[in-house]
Design a protein around this motif. Sequence first.
Motif, mmCIF file in Angstrom:
data_model
loop_
_atom_site.group_PDB
_atom_site.id
_atom_site.type_symbol
_atom_site.label_atom_id
_atom_site.label_comp_id
_atom_site.label_asym_id
_atom_site.label_seq_id
_atom_site.Cartn_x
_atom_site.Cartn_y
_atom_site.Cartn_z
ATOM 1 N N ARG A 50 -6.991 -5.807 13.297
ATOM 2 C CA ARG A 50 -7.985 -5.951 13.597
ATOM 3 C C ARG A 50 -9.739 -6.836 13.665
ATOM 4 N N LEU A 51 -8.911 -6.688 11.997
ATOM 5 C CA LEU A 51 -10.519 -7.399 11.183
ATOM 6 C C LEU A 51 -10.025 -8.504 10.803
ATOM 7 N N ILE A 52 -8.456 -8.508 10.197
ATOM 8 C CA ILE A 52 -7.940 -10.306 9.246
ATOM 9 C C ILE A 52 -7.264 -10.920 9.920
ATOM 10 N N VAL A 53 -8.006 -11.776 10.218
ATOM 11 C CA VAL A 53 -7.677 -13.306 11.710
ATOM 12 C C VAL A 53 -6.018 -13.581 10.539
ATOM 13 N N ARG A 54 -4.873 -12.803 11.038
ATOM 14 C CA ARG A 54 -3.484 -13.723 10.448
ATOM 15 C C ARG A 54 -3.096 -13.058 12.363
ATOM 16 N N GLY A 55 -3.204 -14.062 13.336
ATOM 17 C CA GLY A 55 -2.337 -13.955 14.402
ATOM 18 C C GLY A 55 -2.729 -13.637 15.914
ATOM 19 N N LEU A 103 -2.618 -0.286 3.062
ATOM 20 C CA LEU A 103 -1.199 -0.418 3.923
ATOM 21 C C LEU A 103 -1.754 -1.936 5.007
ATOM 22 N N GLY A 104 -2.797 -1.567 5.568
ATOM 23 C CA GLY A 104 -3.305 -2.429 6.729
ATOM 24 C C GLY A 104 -3.579 -3.514 6.062
ATOM 25 N N THR A 105 -3.904 -4.065 5.052
ATOM 26 C CA THR A 105 -4.598 -4.698 4.930
ATOM 27 C C THR A 105 -4.259 -5.412 3.889
ATOM 28 N N VAL A 106 -2.853 -5.334 3.226
ATOM 29 C CA VAL A 106 -3.227 -6.001 1.786
ATOM 30 C C VAL A 106 -0.806 -6.292 3.032
ATOM 31 N N ILE A 107 -0.975 -5.634 3.914
ATOM 32 C CA ILE A 107 0.568 -6.244 4.610
ATOM 33 C C ILE A 107 -0.192 -6.983 5.822
ATOM 34 N N LYS A 108 0.472 -7.753 5.857
ATOM 35 C CA LYS A 108 0.448 -8.562 6.473
ATOM 36 C C LYS A 108 1.057 -8.720 8.315
ATOM 37 N N LYS A 109 2.512 -8.387 8.376
ATOM 38 C CA LYS A 109 2.865 -7.865 9.426
ATOM 39 C C LYS A 109 2.579 -6.666 9.238
ATOM 40 N N GLU A 110 2.786 -6.480 10.992
ATOM 41 C CA GLU A 110 2.070 -5.114 11.795
ATOM 42 C C GLU A 110 4.150 -4.240 11.093
ATOM 43 N N SER A 111 4.916 -4.775 11.344
ATOM 44 C CA SER A 111 6.203 -4.117 11.862
ATOM 45 C C SER A 111 6.486 -3.343 10.240
#
Lengths: 366, 310
Positions: free
Chosen positions: A193-198, A271-279
């Motif tokens: 919700r904070l890092i713009v990546r799509g 993990l939520g900040t360093v990994i880009k893909k939600e899945s």
Amino acid sequence: MRRILTYIRYELKVFLGSYTNMFWMIAFPLLLMSIFIIFFADFRFHEVEIEKASVAYHEEAFLPLYFVEAPKELPNMATLDKTSIENSLFQGKAMTEEQALKALKNEKIDGYVDEELRLVISRNGISQMIMDEVLTTSKQIAKLNLPYTAYDFDRSYTESIDEEYSPIDVVFYALFAMISLYGAYLSGTIGNRLIVRGQSIALRNATSPTSKAWQVMIGVATSFLWSLFLVALTVVYVEFILKQHFFSPDVNNIPLIVSALVFGISWGLFLGTVIKKESLQTTALIGSLLIMAGISGMFSNDIRILLQRSFPSLIQFNPVSRIGDELIKVNMLGNYSTLSSTVLLLAAYSGVLIVVSILCVRRKKA
Amino acid sequence: MVIQVENLIKEFKEIRALDSFNLELKEGEILGLIGPNGSGKSTLLLSILGIYAFEKGKISVFNQELKPNSYDIKRKIGYVPQDLALFEELTVYENIDYFCGLYVRDRKKRKELTEKAIAFVGLEKYKKFVPSKLSGGLARRLNIACGIAHEPTLIFLDEPTVAVDAQSRSFILEGIKELNRQGASIIYTSHYLEEVENLCDRIAIIDQGRNIITGTYEELRDSTITTEIIKITLLEENADILKDLRNLSHVIDVTIKDSEYTVKFDNPKSNVANIVQFLKEKGLTYLKLYTEVPSLNDVFLELTGKELRD
């Protein structure tokens, strides 16, 4: 303050808003506990009662082993037979070190206590842990120049329910330690919700005048409250609904559980900040918690013993193992010798994970 | 000037998404951005909003550079993203309140603004609905309400009418006009040319990361359209007229379809009078005679050599 509470409420509603999430986040851990208790509760104390540690000792080490049980009357020390011992915890005889090492190698004894009260073992287990505990206490008594009669005779390692400890307990506490890290599932959503990546919600948040720090604070506070609630719910469920007594009302549980919750939240945030893909984030979260809990013995105490023999540092540095072990020590053995080092280790892990996460959240524009 | 973009260059690895881009948004106007997919519209918006860093150039919003901590400027901005940015677990009211709360701290004021936004997009009956229970059009309205509830004076609308039914589209467009009447300056991107023609004070045509031209619809048409098309329906068909029309001066093409003649001239103006004079001389009576007004798509085609919906 009211605004903070409103956002915490929204965060919780978003997190638990679907039946699927409610199942996995609340019902599933309780279900696991129930299944565990139903299948294993009967085995819990049985194993400990039938096993006595098979011990060899130097004659000089006889007394500490002898005095773990209060004799009906104080014996005559001069005529006391020190060549063999049998009480509720130990059975064995005096040996030379050479004989003892041979017996250890052939797995005929669980441990050897030398004249300096040092414990020599060839593998880890409950017997070894009990011997270690007895010897540590004896050394403390000796150092304080107290007579052996000052030994805590009221403490029983096999009869008092509060202090009993079995391999099943290792599994239970590993499971509980994993549940104490469940805050990771909520804090793992903060990055998205904070890092713009799509994600378009992140775009909205990023263009708003509300600082990222405030938004992270809301997410972390919600994660903490949520995981605290889950841990409290689990304790109440196990103690009062399933009527299994795993927890003692010991204040030392508080720093341990708080540091476990903070570590869980930091792990999710990381993990939520360093990994880009939600899945991929979800997979990493579930996988990492299961692996950490597995190493600490959640699937079987034998796995843990095997790892402890082959890769002892894996157990030593695995947060779930440390949390599970400390829970056993605090709630079953009343032993606080490693509590502060565990709390510090978890705090250090959390600190590093939080710093890396903040760097990722603050990362320069795309 | 509300927004000023000067010589902006934005690159993604080796691809230049914006190339020496210039743009101005004046106070109180609606500026339309049109261009095919991948032309750079969204990249431009996100660069202006401070989400994307850029290689060269200058962007000022309300005469200041927009930094991550330019909270006073951000408070005046509303952004409606192309994709729905909503929480599926929160109700209509809670979604708007959530996003409005990022701009407005006072609870009472926030409640007032949230109610106002709900009324503005006509979702009063759906306050307690979650987004999944709303139709596509209603969800789009909610998406807009979340972006404008805090009453911004600068609004970015990134294709807000995509996949919306005619009724909701008309409702949304009326709403945008109302926001503009209330004083908001708006940047509006869309694929729907007729929307842009009707809604926007000025239009910027973007292709391959470049601002090809900016102006009012009339200015764009006059500066780019070099032909005129006149359509005629005669009372009686005449076999010879086709040849005679082709012989008229400035005529470059004549076709007939369903008794309607289409005559194309190589100059954009003053051809109707010549045609009327020609028909009079031939003694022919016409039922219909009109100039086909060039559309924005014609302008786009003329400028870029391709259809906008390619």
